[in-house]
Design a protein around this motif. Structure first.
Motif, PDB file in Angstrom:
ATOM      1  N   GLY A   6       0.844  -1.193   0.000  1.00 31.32           N
ATOM      2  CA  GLY A   6       0.000   0.000   0.000  1.00 31.32           C
ATOM      3  C   GLY A   6       0.872   1.233   0.000  1.00 31.32           C
ATOM      4  N   THR A  63       2.350   4.862   0.831  1.00 31.04           N
ATOM      5  CA  THR A  63       2.415   5.622   2.069  1.00 31.04           C
ATOM      6  C   THR A  63       2.927   7.016   1.771  1.00 31.04           C
ATOM      7  OG1 THR A  63       2.933   3.611   3.286  1.00 31.04           O
ATOM      8  CG2 THR A  63       3.345   5.704   4.404  1.00 31.04           C
ATOM      9  N   VAL A 102      -6.161   4.781   0.002  1.00 30.81           N
ATOM     10  CA  VAL A 102      -5.362   3.563   0.156  1.00 30.81           C
ATOM     11  C   VAL A 102      -5.385   2.824  -1.169  1.00 30.81           C
ATOM     12  CG1 VAL A 102      -5.155   1.322   1.291  1.00 30.81           C
ATOM     13  CG2 VAL A 102      -5.843   3.328   2.620  1.00 30.81           C
ATOM     14  N   ALA A 141      -4.728  -0.635  -2.504  1.00 31.41           N
ATOM     15  CA  ALA A 141      -4.468  -2.013  -2.092  1.00 31.41           C
ATOM     16  C   ALA A 141      -3.597  -2.726  -3.122  1.00 31.41           C
ATOM     17  CB  ALA A 141      -5.797  -2.759  -1.927  1.00 31.41           C
ATOM     18  N   GLN A 175      -1.263   4.310   4.060  1.00 29.19           N
ATOM     19  CA  GLN A 175      -1.136   2.854   4.102  1.00 29.19           C
ATOM     20  C   GLN A 175      -2.403   2.178   4.616  1.00 29.19           C
ATOM     21  OE1 GLN A 175       2.353   1.640   6.174  1.00 29.19           O
ATOM     22  NE2 GLN A 175       2.040  -0.548   5.811  1.00 29.19           N
ATOM     23  N   ALA A 176      -3.136   2.860   5.483  1.00 34.48           N
ATOM     24  CA  ALA A 176      -4.349   2.274   6.066  1.00 34.48           C
ATOM     25  C   ALA A 176      -5.299   3.386   6.494  1.00 34.48           C
ATOM     26  CB  ALA A 176      -3.990   1.379   7.253  1.00 34.48           C
ATOM     27  N   ASP A 177      -6.572   3.011   6.681  1.00 29.02           N
ATOM     28  CA  ASP A 177      -7.597   3.916   7.190  1.00 29.02           C
ATOM     29  C   ASP A 177      -7.742   5.169   6.334  1.00 29.02           C
ATOM     30  OD1 ASP A 177      -9.649   4.528   8.978  1.00 29.02           O
ATOM     31  OD2 ASP A 177      -8.328   5.808  10.175  1.00 29.02           O
ATOM     32  N   THR A 199     -10.630   3.662  -0.713  1.00 27.40           N
ATOM     33  CA  THR A 199      -9.716   2.555  -1.014  1.00 27.40           C
ATOM     34  C   THR A 199      -9.884   2.149  -2.471  1.00 27.40           C
ATOM     35  OG1 THR A 199      -9.745   1.688   1.248  1.00 27.40           O
ATOM     36  CG2 THR A 199      -9.085   0.166  -0.485  1.00 27.40           C
ATOM     37  N   GLN A 209      -9.096  -0.847  -5.069  1.00 26.25           N
ATOM     38  CA  GLN A 209      -8.724  -2.255  -5.194  1.00 26.25           C
ATOM     39  C   GLN A 209      -8.749  -2.652  -6.665  1.00 26.25           C
ATOM     40  OE1 GLN A 209     -11.862  -3.534  -2.368  1.00 26.25           O
ATOM     41  NE2 GLN A 209     -10.220  -4.610  -1.284  1.00 26.25           N
ATOM     42  N   ARG A 217     -14.811   3.961   3.628  1.00 20.98           N
ATOM     43  CA  ARG A 217     -14.326   3.282   4.840  1.00 20.98           C
ATOM     44  C   ARG A 217     -15.225   2.123   5.258  1.00 20.98           C
ATOM     45  NH1 ARG A 217     -12.519   8.508   7.029  1.00 20.98           N
ATOM     46  NH2 ARG A 217     -10.237   8.456   7.185  1.00 20.98           N
TER      47      ARG A 217
END
Length: 226
Positions: free
Chosen positions: A18, A20, A40, A42, A108-110, A114, A116, A156
């Protein structure tokens, strides 16, 4: 302009875990209509099949390698890893450059959103003909790609806000290859691997172009507000 190989490999590593990027302005949280939401990316799920033998005209060499403790299946898996890494590297480079231009904060997260991706791909080698020469045979043909690419932008809570499926066959990607096979067993010239990598790079460019409209900063703000 193409990014150097070392940078591509570094970006591929980023893609596998992911992207950053620190965003001091919003700290990774959705902050308002004038702030681009964090994203993010993925790791892309890639399934790829390649022809066997991978390098045209080199079957005898591959069999010799297999006889020295290896196996043809191992050689194919090695080729699959090579092309998978190439795809990750190209995707990382193209996506990173586009999102950087759009000033999209990558986390990287949250993230507020997102992205995909799923890529199911098959590389097909088409033999056009073999021309016999005095001391070698010249094999020529082309490699094509078929399969499907799918991407989803979700929030989210996991709700899909945008998604698209692309039939790779319809992109009509094709690259020529040449292989010189000497009659006396000398190592010949074969650009099949280069042709496949070139086709994969072209594929990545077209796939990222297909996503660009939904990855624009304005569009991401609209999606995050839904």
């Amino acid at each position: 302009m193409r990014t150097p190989t070392l940078r591509k490999l570094a970006l591929a590593g980023l893609l596998s875990i992911g992207f950053t990027v620190q965003s001091h302005a919003q700290g990774g949280f959705w902050g308002g209509d004038d702030v681009t939401p964090s994203l993010v990316v993925a790791a892309t799920q890639i399934e790829i099949d390649v022809p066997m033998p991978v390098s045209a005209g080199n079957l005898e060499l591959m069999l010799a390698q297999a006889g020295n403790g290896g196996a043809l299946s191992d050689l194919k898996q090695q080729a699959i890893r090579t092309y998978t890494q190439h795809l990750h590297s190209e995707l990382a480079t193209e996506l990173h450059e586009y999102l950087d231009d759009e000033k999209v904060p990558l986390v990287q997260a949250d993230g507020a959103l997102t992205l995909q991706n799923n890529l199911n791909l098959k590389v097909i080698k088409h033999l056009a003909g073999i021309k016999p020469k005095a001391d070698y045979d010249l094999e020529q043909g082309n490699v094509t790609l078929n399969g499907e690419f799918r991407y989803v932008l979700s929030n989210r809570s996991g709700t899909a806000l945008r998604e698209q499926r692309i039939n790779i066959d319809e992109l009509r990607i094709s690259e020529k290859y040449l292989a010189r096979v000497y009659h006396d067993g000398r190592t010949g010239d074969d650009n099949t691997e280069e042709a496949i990598k070139k086709a994969l790079s072209e594929l990545v460019e077209q796939l990222v172009e297909s996503m660009e409209e939904n990855l624009e900063a304005d569009r991401l703000r609209e999606l995050a507000a839904l």
